[in-house]
Write an enzyme that holds these catalytic residues in place. Sequence first.
Site, PDB file in Angstrom:
ATOM      1  N   GLY A 199      -3.035  -4.654 -28.856  1.00  0.00           N
ATOM      2  CA  GLY A 199      -2.848  -5.197 -30.196  1.00  0.00           C
ATOM      3  C   GLY A 199      -1.865  -6.347 -30.191  1.00  0.00           C
ATOM      4  O   GLY A 199      -1.738  -7.066 -29.191  1.00  0.00           O
ATOM      5  N   VAL A 203       3.580  -4.930 -33.370  1.00  0.00           N
ATOM      6  CA  VAL A 203       3.386  -3.485 -33.217  1.00  0.00           C
ATOM      7  C   VAL A 203       3.738  -3.056 -31.797  1.00  0.00           C
ATOM      8  O   VAL A 203       4.238  -1.949 -31.581  1.00  0.00           O
ATOM      9  CB  VAL A 203       1.944  -3.089 -33.581  1.00  0.00           C
ATOM     10  N   GLY A 204       3.507  -3.941 -30.828  1.00  0.00           N
ATOM     11  CA  GLY A 204       3.868  -3.621 -29.446  1.00  0.00           C
ATOM     12  C   GLY A 204       5.343  -3.282 -29.308  1.00  0.00           C
ATOM     13  O   GLY A 204       5.719  -2.364 -28.570  1.00  0.00           O
ATOM     14  N   GLU A 221      -1.126  -4.234 -23.908  1.00  0.00           N
ATOM     15  CA  GLU A 221      -2.067  -5.344 -23.793  1.00  0.00           C
ATOM     16  C   GLU A 221      -1.971  -6.145 -25.086  1.00  0.00           C
ATOM     17  O   GLU A 221      -2.547  -5.763 -26.112  1.00  0.00           O
ATOM     18  CB  GLU A 221      -3.487  -4.820 -23.556  1.00  0.00           C
ATOM     19  N   CYS A 255      -8.528 -11.624 -27.886  1.00  0.00           N
ATOM     20  CA  CYS A 255      -7.179 -11.867 -27.373  1.00  0.00           C
ATOM     21  C   CYS A 255      -7.152 -12.883 -26.240  1.00  0.00           C
ATOM     22  O   CYS A 255      -6.123 -13.526 -26.015  1.00  0.00           O
ATOM     23  CB  CYS A 255      -6.532 -10.557 -26.930  1.00  0.00           C
TER      24      CYS A 255
END
Length: 468
Positions: A199, A203-204, A221, A255
């Site tokens: 994501g 949020v990572g 990732e 991505c």
Amino acid sequence: MSISVESSVNPEITDIPVRVADIRRGFERGITRPFAWRREQLSALDRLLEDNHIEIEEAVYADLHKPRLESFITEIKGVRSEIKTVLKNLKKWTGRRSIPFAPAVMSQGFIQREPLGTVLVIAPWNYPVNLLLSPVVGAIAAGNAVVMKPSELAPRTSALIARLVAKYLDGRAVTVVEGGISETTELLSLAWDHIFYTGNGTVGRIVLKAAAEHFTPVTLELGGKTPAWVDPSADIATAANWLAWGKFLNTGQTCVAPDYVLTTPAVQPKLIEALQKEITAFYGTDPRSSPDYGRIINDRHHDRLTVLLEGADIAIGGQVARDDRFIAPTVLRDVRVTDPAMHEEIFGPILPIITVDEVDEAIAVVNRGDKPLSMYLFSTDQMPIDSFLTRTSSGSVAINASLIQNGIAALPFGGVGASGMGSYHGEQSVRTFSHERSVVKKVTWLPNLVKFTHPPFTSKKEKQLRGA
């Protein structure tokens, strides 16, 4: 009328720790460890995709307006190919690996890959099947119990995957938890043996902080601004074909899509002309009516992307329609590094072109930002390719192509720096979800030379140890 605390709590959220505990017990009972169980579950996952590909394609279309054949290629076929590769090599990748005999300690040794335990896989919405199930392939192959968290932004796909996983896979050790922020927050509050998150970086960071509370290893990732360099020596038509496909696939919501292009002022008009030909060939003169062109995931992202077009020099496209979240395939010319389109990852069908005078200037533009997830180099001259490879850093590189590096099982896929940590695909997936346990066994039929390191330290021992 007052509402009790108990009645205001979502029962599905309070049930999450119980469900996770059940899955963990499945691992602790040894259900996932046998080689036969791993093969059977991987084969069952393959059957899930084969038996239900039409329903999966329809669900992804409902969530993303993604063309069905595109879903088959990018969501289903890719995962099935990963399963096939892992099944073919499972015994070799999970078996013991002997090390040479260690004469100094008269011992034999081997490395044993062991499952980490119970792992959490959190998936994004842009490839809601592939980016959920591809990591799961590696987790199951390594012998782990798995809890999957699909994206709530692709609700039809999430519900379908939850139903199919319960039908095809072993519910004692594999399950799906649906929901949004509250459910994800609850999952992250628990102790895991590994968390795999795909994501955005915001949020990572939340995932990483939550994992730190339990010393949980993570694979992140993420994404970033993937650059493309179009060298004056490049075949412009070929570069435009790969750039248009890589950028506008899934409406730019990929991505590893080319985020922006660097080229010289002389090449820019030729490239724009070639890109226009490719876009027309892909989607016709009216992309909005094309059955092969998708839509933006929601109004919030549509509004975010629309702002990037304000005041920009639009060379191709630029049409928007908020009522069905449409943004045409768009190319921006003469973009500056300070323009809004260069502030963050675009993640949509907008391709900025920045002109520079030479390779050194292009490399400086790349290096002034975070390390990207991927990089694309179009050139028939080896010198600029070598310059980019030695003077920049990225998760991966494709030369005279785009996206294809993500589909080669023998190549680890992952980011570096802000674009992620850890990698997967093929054997790397098994390695990611395993602990490489070192085991040594002292042979009993040879003398114990290590005794010479034990006290008391006599002059004889000193001479032998120092080699005097």
